[in-house]
Design an enzyme around this catalytic site. Sequence first.
Site, short mmCIF file in Angstrom:
data_model
loop_
_atom_site.label_atom_id
_atom_site.label_comp_id
_atom_site.label_asym_id
_atom_site.label_seq_id
_atom_site.Cartn_x
_atom_site.Cartn_y
_atom_site.Cartn_z
CG ASP A 15 14.23 -0.93 11.80
OD1 ASP A 15 15.68 -1.36 11.36
OD2 ASP A 15 13.60 -0.76 10.79
CE LYS A 113 15.18 -2.46 8.46
NZ LYS A 113 14.18 -1.43 8.19
CB CYS A 158 10.99 -3.69 10.79
SG CYS A 158 10.99 -2.40 9.42
C1 VGL Z 1 9.29 0.30 10.04
C2 VGL Z 1 7.45 1.33 9.08
C3 VGL Z 1 8.30 1.89 8.09
C4 VGL Z 1 9.71 -0.90 11.28
C5 VGL Z 1 9.86 0.96 9.14
O1 VGL Z 1 11.07 -0.59 11.51
O2 VGL Z 1 8.91 -1.42 11.43
N1 VGL Z 1 7.93 0.57 9.94
N2 VGL Z 1 9.60 1.99 8.20
#
Ligand code: VGL
Length: 211
Positions: A15, A113, A158
């Site tokens: 991410d 995702k 994540c």
């Molecule tokens: C994430 C919160 C919501 C992350 C993704 O990448 O850690 N955290 N969506």
Amino acid sequence: MSLAIAPDDVLIVVDMQYDFLPGGSLAVAGGDEIVPLINTLAKRFTNVVLTQDWHPADHISFATQHPGKSAFETVDLDYGTQVLWPDHCVWGSHGAEISQDLDIPHAQLIIRKGYNRLIDSYSGFQEADRDTLTGLAGYLNERDVGRLYVVGLAADFCVAWTALDGVAGGFGVTVIEDATRGIDNAGSLERAWADMKGAGVVRVASKEILG
Ligand code: VGL
Ligand code: ZN
């Protein structure tokens, strides 16, 4: 366990998207600082997989979908407690794009995702209902890969969930701590490291790997 990277090992870069970087809607402090290190680490791996948080505009994890609720509060959903977030990583938006400063042309797979409106997905393997699979384990098993090394954002969400599900899937998993940064909401970072330790995730510093 050797710290040397084997040709069949995989680096999972979690991410690294504009919404999680400074200026983004769910910016992780210092998230930009890890980009050069991730680029350096990636050069040591034959196999690199990227994950991309990828939500519809009305995703159930967004506080804006729950009248009266604010970001970082929680709600109870069918699958359990859900932290509510600012709108982030909405598909098609700039914030959802993976940073152009990542220099990993040899990345082999981008796994998206969180695209099901009613289910969040921190983990690259499995959605938050703990039932719906992303296909990543199937891909890695079919490729017959070795150890998984996890880096990216955010350490306590994540990255941690991906590492924990990697172990649950039978993989050896290492998290490279200085190539992550955490959100740290209500003690979440300390809890995540404790959970990972309990599960057998190996925690290392990049210098132990880069030599
Ligand atoms: C994430 C919160 C919501 C992350 C993704 O990448 O850690 N955290 N969506
Ligand atoms: Zn998300």
